[in-house]
Design a protein around this motif. Sequence first.
Motif, PDB file in Angstrom:
ATOM      1  N   MET A   1       0.804  -1.108   0.075  1.00 43.37           N
ATOM      2  CA  MET A   1       0.179  -0.171  -0.017  1.00 43.37           C
ATOM      3  C   MET A   1       0.904   1.037  -0.140  1.00 43.37           C
ATOM      4  O   MET A   1       1.675   1.443   0.812  1.00 43.37           O
ATOM      5  N   THR A   3      -0.258   4.391   0.264  1.00 47.25           N
ATOM      6  CA  THR A   3      -0.700   5.686   0.780  1.00 47.25           C
ATOM      7  C   THR A   3      -0.014   6.477   1.557  1.00 47.25           C
ATOM      8  O   THR A   3       0.527   5.955   2.444  1.00 47.25           O
ATOM      9  N   GLU A  63      -7.794   5.187  -1.519  1.00 50.01           N
ATOM     10  CA  GLU A  63      -7.220   4.403  -2.495  1.00 50.01           C
ATOM     11  C   GLU A  63      -5.930   3.862  -2.185  1.00 50.01           C
ATOM     12  O   GLU A  63      -5.126   4.862  -1.293  1.00 50.01           O
ATOM     13  N   ASP A  64      -5.204   3.090  -2.788  1.00 51.59           N
ATOM     14  CA  ASP A  64      -3.899   2.690  -2.481  1.00 51.59           C
ATOM     15  C   ASP A  64      -2.808   3.869  -2.917  1.00 51.59           C
ATOM     16  O   ASP A  64      -1.750   3.913  -2.034  1.00 51.59           O
ATOM     17  N   ASP A  65      -3.199   4.555  -3.896  1.00 53.01           N
ATOM     18  CA  ASP A  65      -2.184   5.602  -4.325  1.00 53.01           C
ATOM     19  C   ASP A  65      -2.567   7.057  -3.855  1.00 53.01           C
ATOM     20  O   ASP A  65      -1.867   8.105  -4.208  1.00 53.01           O
TER      21      ASP A  65
END
Length: 121
Positions: A1, A3, A63-65
């Motif tokens: 992840m 983030t 979201e992951d990004d």
Amino acid sequence: MSTETVDGGTDAAVTVTESAASEALRLMESEGMDTDVAGLRLFVQQGGCAGLSYGMRFDHEPEDDDAVIKQNGLRVFIDPASQNYIGGSTLQFEGGLQGAGFHVENPNVVSECGCGESFRT
């Protein structure tokens, strides 16, 4: 992840005023959202007479990004493409006789349409 979380400070992509955070948290809680995980998604999309417009919605998680900015207790999720347009902006909540709402003060804007709903950088 991947983030990224930024807790306030001057390095944040977006500054959230106390009034904006308070109003967003109030709305999220009224919808039964967990404000420790959920947040306000701030994004830029194609549209409007000047070319770009802001969008906002509540999301249950990032979201992951996404960059995750936490200021005044509010988590703000920003996708990488939107960060390019709104870096250095301030999210405000304004109330008044002509209506209340969230407003983005963006130093990257070079022009806005006449109604103020869209912009160009």
